[in-house]
Scaffold this active site. Structure first.
Site, PDB file in Angstrom:
ATOM      1  N   ASP A  90       1.045  -1.015   0.009  1.00 20.19           N
ATOM      2  CA  ASP A  90       0.053  -0.243   0.017  1.00 20.19           C
ATOM      3  C   ASP A  90       0.864   1.110  -0.141  1.00 20.19           C
ATOM      4  O   ASP A  90       2.133   1.076   0.159  1.00 20.19           O
ATOM      5  CB  ASP A  90      -0.959  -0.077   1.159  1.00 20.19           C
ATOM      6  CG  ASP A  90      -2.362   0.763   0.955  1.00 20.19           C
ATOM      7  OD1 ASP A  90      -2.130   1.951   0.096  1.00 20.19           O
ATOM      8  OD2 ASP A  90      -3.059   0.673   1.709  1.00 20.19           O
TER       9      ASP A  90
HETATM   10  C1  NOJ Z   1      -4.069   4.099   0.050  1.00 21.93           C
HETATM   11  C2  NOJ Z   1      -5.135   3.146   0.122  1.00 21.93           C
HETATM   12  O1  NOJ Z   1      -5.042   2.334   1.302  1.00 21.93           O
HETATM   13  C3  NOJ Z   1      -5.312   2.052  -0.711  1.00 21.93           C
HETATM   14  O2  NOJ Z   1      -6.345   1.414  -0.774  1.00 21.93           O
HETATM   15  C4  NOJ Z   1      -5.081   2.930  -2.297  1.00 21.93           C
HETATM   16  O3  NOJ Z   1      -5.116   1.951  -3.158  1.00 21.93           O
HETATM   17  C5  NOJ Z   1      -3.922   3.691  -2.102  1.00 21.93           C
HETATM   18  N1  NOJ Z   1      -3.612   4.534  -1.132  1.00 21.93           N
HETATM   19  C6  NOJ Z   1      -3.814   4.071  -3.685  1.00 21.93           C
HETATM   20  O4  NOJ Z   1      -4.482   5.212  -3.691  1.00 21.93           O
END
Ligand code: NOJ
Length: 767
Positions: A295
């Site tokens: 993530d």
């Molecule tokens: C953080 C989020 O937790 C995740 O779900 C997402 O895909 C990413 N940012 C990218 O935007």
């Protein structure tokens, strides 16, 4: 008064709508692979053999590419022309995508194309209901078709990877990301997860017009302490194996090409560096062979989270744990830049690095990027404008709606008898809140608001009167999330005056529709909340309008239970955040051109103080009264999991099993007759729950193990069949630390919600 009871028209419209969307292939078609597994691996290995450590690190790096923020994109641009880049996320402008791809393919030494990723959560340009709404349809085929549309639009702009579906279990509605989930139940979340993966990817990774799915966040993110986003998670092995892992297993079995590791601590070890999670469970037990991405920023954050001493240790621990690719927070330096040093000092096994690079390259090969790195920019407009996409979005919005209350059969309204309607509330004409979270202006989304939808449906003869009513308050703390939705600044509103005006409009009208709930920026990432009250002065507005004595219909835009303080409004229709065609769908539902049939994918608890309170709990040693756990108020939810009304009533009878007992490993057939007892056609979601009486471990009071959404004409009866076997009856036991299927007695319950009372029993016994 305005009650319309002849619904033949609705049924015809319904059938027309369900068959409309036939041009998007569904996964029942035969699989087709162009390249053999051996060939794919050989191609990847041949590239790896030529790569320098810097080039390997580059393939394992995923940069945000935000437009227009040139400074933050510098590292990505520099890498594109030299080492290449594994992946870029957030760029969806087709012209820019092509430009960046040309740089990678023509200027980098090994000419390896970029994999473009984006958060396509419920549509790119054509927006579908938020995932919790899609789950409320209890219609996996519809969900598959919705994500197939999303995939088509996404692939058209040159993006090949979505960070979806979100398969976290949403058992605590304080947690804002419940909106992205399919709710509290592992069986339902698994069904929705499978459907979404098939929708995004089709029959195989690389199918034309489809994209790679990236189920997330592995694993347990939905169980953050207190429902507070990003806080740590403590889950037992039993919770993980029985509740949190099954949806990922379903997604992997459906062919998901990527998985995103979560970023919070799981039992003290951040998921991005949790070897047990990423290798022992994900690879070895669940059999995942694709690409594991982090993530946002979560490799760098291993230092912040008190795991790694520095970035070099962070990257070593993440890779050794089984992570392949690092998603770097915007403007940050990647930890992956430390990889060449770690390889040189022998801190990381070179084979693990090559394996990670292979996972990236294999995804690119399967997706056809080496053969077709560029897109036809001119085709994008045509794909976005496809009327079938909007038709699919309308159908999804109609089928996701959940009717919670309909006293005196106020709904549907009879369009022939309405002369005037007041449409009131901060979301009644808000495009932004009709679309919901994870929708980005850069993709030019459009939405029909409920006010616009009613206007189009009712025509000029009906006086439609609009009042915004009240404004949403500002958040006390702005979301620290990089991708959080920004709300527009507008002229201030004199709320005292506007509430008075709304009341006046209601007085002048035959009925009032109030569109209330939580604004888009009050839910999702960084959208956790310690109250379920209507934000701002909405309750005051609601009470004042109800006080007029006019029939009041509440349409909710929300993704968690909302405490309406026992409102006397006669009807409540939850439409979640319904998307592009939300207003058209809402008008169809309110006017009886479509019939609500969605069911709650979570227990509608009374207040945050009750969280978590899901239906599938163990029976306590003091079972009765089950709703009496607090002395001051009932601990039962306001509406149980699986609940939802239609414009008719259903009866259940003749529950029968094809045998009274069976051996471990065998199957038992369950049938029930469902009758539409009313005078209009409608939808019902027939649900099957089991309860294991005793065994190696105690099992929940009820567990969903089957469901079917059916449409039944007035007075009609249909037999619905289910089958239970080892997959439904086994579970992971903390007593044996493994999977068991007990020889024991089971009760089963069939009906229209988790409170179903039609019951039968069977035994699993030595035969
Ligand atoms: C953080 C989020 O937790 C995740 O779900 C997402 O895909 C990413 N940012 C990218 O935007």
């Amino acid at each position: 008064m305005m009650v319309c009871r002849s619904k033949a028209k609705a049924l015809i419209a319904f059938f027309a709508a369900t068959t409309l969307f036939t041009s998007v292939a569904t996964a029942s078609e035969p699989a087709r692979h162009d390249s053999s597994e051996k060939n794919i691996r050989e191609r990847a290995d041949a590239l790896i053999a030529q790569m320098t450590p810097d080039e390997k690190a580059a393939q394992l790096t995923q940069f945000f590419y935000l437009q227009p923020v040139p400074a933050a994109n510098k590292a990505a641009l520099d890498a594109l022309g030299s080492t290449g880049v594994g992946s870029l996320l957030f760029v969806t402008d087709p012209v820019e995508v092509n430009r960046l791809q040309h740089m990678a393919v023509e200027k980098s030494r090994l000419h390896i194309p970029v994999l473009f990723g984006f958060d396509v959560i419920h549509g790119l340009h054509t927006i579908f209901p938020v995932p919790i709404g899609l789950a409320a349809s209890w219609d996996p085929k519809l969900v598959e078709q919705s994500q197939a549309v999303a995939a088509r639009e996404t692939r058209a702009v040159g993006v090949q990877w979505t960070f979806a579906p979100n398969l976290d279990i949403g058992r605590d509605p304080r947690w804002g990301r419940i909106v992205e989930t399919a709710g509290e139940d592992p069986y339902l979340v698994s069904a929705m997860g499978r459907a979404q993966v098939l929708g995004f990817q089709g029959n195989y990774l690389g199918q034309p017009g489809r994209i790679m799915a990236g189920p997330k966040h592995f694993a347990g993110y939905g169980a953050s302490l207190g429902g507070r986003d990003w806080d740590e998670v403590q889950l037992s092995d039993s919770d993980l194996w029985n509740v949190h892992f099954p949806p990922f297993k379903a997604a992997i079995d459906a062919g998901a090409g990527a998985i995103m590791a979560a970023y919070m601590h799981l039992n003290g070890v951040p998921a991005a560096a949790n070897r047990w999670l990423l290798t022992d469970v994900l690879r070895k037990s669940l059999g995942f062979e694709g690409l594991v991405g982090s993530d946002s920023g979560s490799v760098n954050k291993l230092v912040v989270q008190n795991l790694a001493a520095d970035k070099k240790e962070a990257v070593v621990r993440a890779l050794v744990a089984g992570l392949d690719m690092e998603m770097v927070d915007p403007g940050q330096a990647p930890s992956m830049a430390q990889l060449p040093g770690a390889l040189a000092s022998g801190d990381i096994p070179p084979d693990r690095v090559d394996e990670a690079v292979r996972h990236v390259l294999e995804a690119k090969i399967r997706l056809g990027l080496f053969e077709n790195p560029y897109i036809d920019e001119k085709a994008v407009g045509r794909v976005f404008a496809d009327p079938q996409h909007r038709a699919a979005a309308r159908l999804a919005a109609e089928r996701s709606a959940v009717l919670l209350k309909n006293e005196g059969n106020l709904l549907p309204l009879d369009p022939h008898r309405i002369r005037s309607l007041a449409v009131i509330g901060p979301f009644a004409d808000s495009v932004r809140d009709t679309l919901g979270p994870w929708v980005f202006d850069q993709n030019k989304p459009e939405a029909v608001t409920l006010f616009a939808g009613l206007k189009a449906a009712l025509g000029p003869k009906v006086a439609l009167r609009y009042s915004e009513g009240v404004r949403m308050p500002k958040r006390l703390f702005p979301s620290p999330s990089a991708t959080a939705d920004k709300m527009p600044d507008r002229q201030p509103l004199d709320e005292d005056q506007e509430i008075k005006r709304a009341v006046e409009l209601a007085h002048q009208s035959d009925a009032a529709v109030l569109v209330l709930g939580e604004a888009t920026n009050m839910i999702s990432e960084g959208g956790s909340r310690s109250s379920f009250d209507l934000p701002g002065r909405q309750q005051e507005l609601l009470d004042a309008v109800v006080g007029t004595g006019k029939p009041v219909i509440i349409v909710l835009y929300s993704a968690r239970p909302i405490d309406l303080k026992g409102t006397r409004a006669a009807a409540i229709l939850d439409m979640w955040y319904p998307g592009t065609e939300g207003g058209t769908a809402g008008a169809n539902l309110l006017l009886g051109n479509a019939v609500p049939g969605g069911k709650l994918p979570f227990s509608w608890i009374r207040s945050p103080a009750h969280a978590p309170n899901y239906y599938g709990q163990l029976i306590s040693h003091k079972p009765q009264p089950v709703q009496g756990r607090y002395w001051n108020e009932s601990s039962a939810p306001n509406y149980p999991f699986g609940f939802g009304l239609s414009y008719t009533d259903f009866g259940y009878s003749n529950l029968r099993l094809d045998r009274a007992s069976m051996a471990v490993g065998e199957r038992i057939g369950v049938s029930v007759d469902v009758t539409n007892k009313g005078r209009v056609a409608g939808d019902e979601v027939v649900q099957l729950y089991i309860h294991q009486r005793h065994g190696t471990s105690a099992r929940p009071v009820r567990e969903l193990k089957g469901f079917q959404r059916i449409t039944l004409g007035a007075g009609k009866t249909r037999t619905v069949n289910f089958s239970l076997g080892p997959d439904e009856l086994r579970y992971w036991s903390d007593a044996t630390k493994g999977w068991v299927q007990d020889e024991t007695g089971f009760d089963l319950f069939v009906g229209g919600s988790s409170a179903a009372d039609l019951k039968a029993s069977f035994e699993v016994a030595r035969q």
